[in-house]
Motif scaffolding. Sequence first.
Motif: not given
Lengths: 393, 136
Positions: A13-18, A330-335, A350-355, A361-366
């Motif tokens: 499970g993940i969640a983040e605020s604005d 090759r190594y996208p950083l902090n997508t 970073h943990v939320v984005e990695a998940t 499910e990372a949308g345009a940054a997948q």
Amino acid sequence: MTTELSGKTAIVGIAESDYVRGADRTVPELVFDVSMRAIADAGLKPSDINGVIPPPGFVSTEEIAANLGMPEVTYSVTVHMGGASPTAALQSAAMSIAAGIADCVLVTFGWNGYSAIRPRPDAKATRRKLDLGPVLETARNFYIPYGLRSAAEWYSLYLQRYVDLYDVQPTDAAEIALACRAHAQLNDKALMRGRPMTLDDYLESAPIAGPLRKLDCCLETDCAAAVVLTSAERARDMPHTPVLYLGGAEGHPYPADEITNRPELLRLGLDFAAPRAFAMAGVKPTDMDFLQIYDCFTYVVMMELEALGICERGGAKDFVKDGNIRLGGRYPLNTHGGLLSQGHCWGFNHVVEATRQLRHEAGAAQVEGCELGVVTGYGDLGDGSIAVLGRDR
Amino acid sequence: MAGSPRKYVPETEGLNQEFFLRAAGGTLHLQRCDECGTYRHPPRYYCQHCFSGAWHWEPSAGLGRVASWVTTHFTIDRGWVDDLPYTTIVVELEEGPRLLGAMRNLSVEQLELGMKVKVVGETKRDDFVFFWVEPQ
Ligand SMILES: [Zn+2]
């Protein structure tokens, strides 16, 4: 020994605020909200949670359990590693689950990094403070009296040495700031969305301390994030593709509470932690499909890349060039934009984005087809933490 | 400067306070291990080399060399705003330990790694001494 932990638990499970400057809600409210949403994201109820790892300061396990409704907490601990805390906390969560002490663990963080660190005309201060604990004892006696009050100044005590020793130029560090800013343009939740940056913007930004310019520094932010972990077995019955905790570690420079008397000035926490984490996971740094690197300052990212072993000491300035760390490289950083351009959530973003990436499910940054990724944390006077995460097959 | 916020002076305690009380007496003192003779700073209860808890204070002339420095151009410390830009020097003392202090009677252009400097204390309160770093 520690490999017994590899693959035994998962982020479910993940969640983040604005990410805002001047939140209209208190830190506890932000934390309760993201915690509730992370638990729901896992398909669970608060009463299913029996392990809680709150941030060092701001809000307590007791308040979280009482407000959300967790009648039986069997495990609670707080990690005191500054910005390295959230990623280090994953290790503690995984251990408590693998040892059978807790079934489902909530790890959460929230703060008023914009509103409370220094006075702001547009933000209201609160009593809720970071608990810096013993780290401050050295700083209070030996750094702060000299006007060295911020992380930028403390870290410059070694960053200046790093750039001098390896001839690192501002145009090298700029690659990191520019990559994070470019990636933030794809993220609805990024503070710097709609505010692209050019190399000239970077080079013209004001000097802060040591080698650091303003655009080398992360964003002061009010925000919160939460994740839920459980056993890999149970994770397979949950709504999302499990993201396995394959390896992780924490590390501390020596001595951790004082910078200038370290025998090796450039040997920081992650240098100790990274080899252990990759060994636990049974993978190599070069197997990673993406890098979510704690980016309080650009030059710190460079030292972390070298600590990971993905390039040699002094090699980060070449590693970051030619689009290697951009989406499509090759190594996208902090997508997600990172602390530099999404916002400063102590690396929990970073943990939320990695998940999100490993769920695809990372949308345009997948990062297309990604299977493995690494998250790092960094905090206090150079503490480090790392998690190697993988998509469940 | 009149009306400017004051510079931070810490409340000290424990070994750190002993360190400052000694320095406030007019002479910098460093901790030295009774067993193996190693000097150490900041103050610690045990020797990091031989783990002995026996130690004493030994006077130091404050002589050393520049180990590194940082120049601050922007500060969140209102007590230091009027001093911008200011430079802080890490001195490696002849005894071994490194000590941090504010640059005085020197300019950044003159600074070089390894150049000879000395640490001079200024007593701010009986239990806190501020260190300046000057040419020898
Ligand atoms: Zn000794």
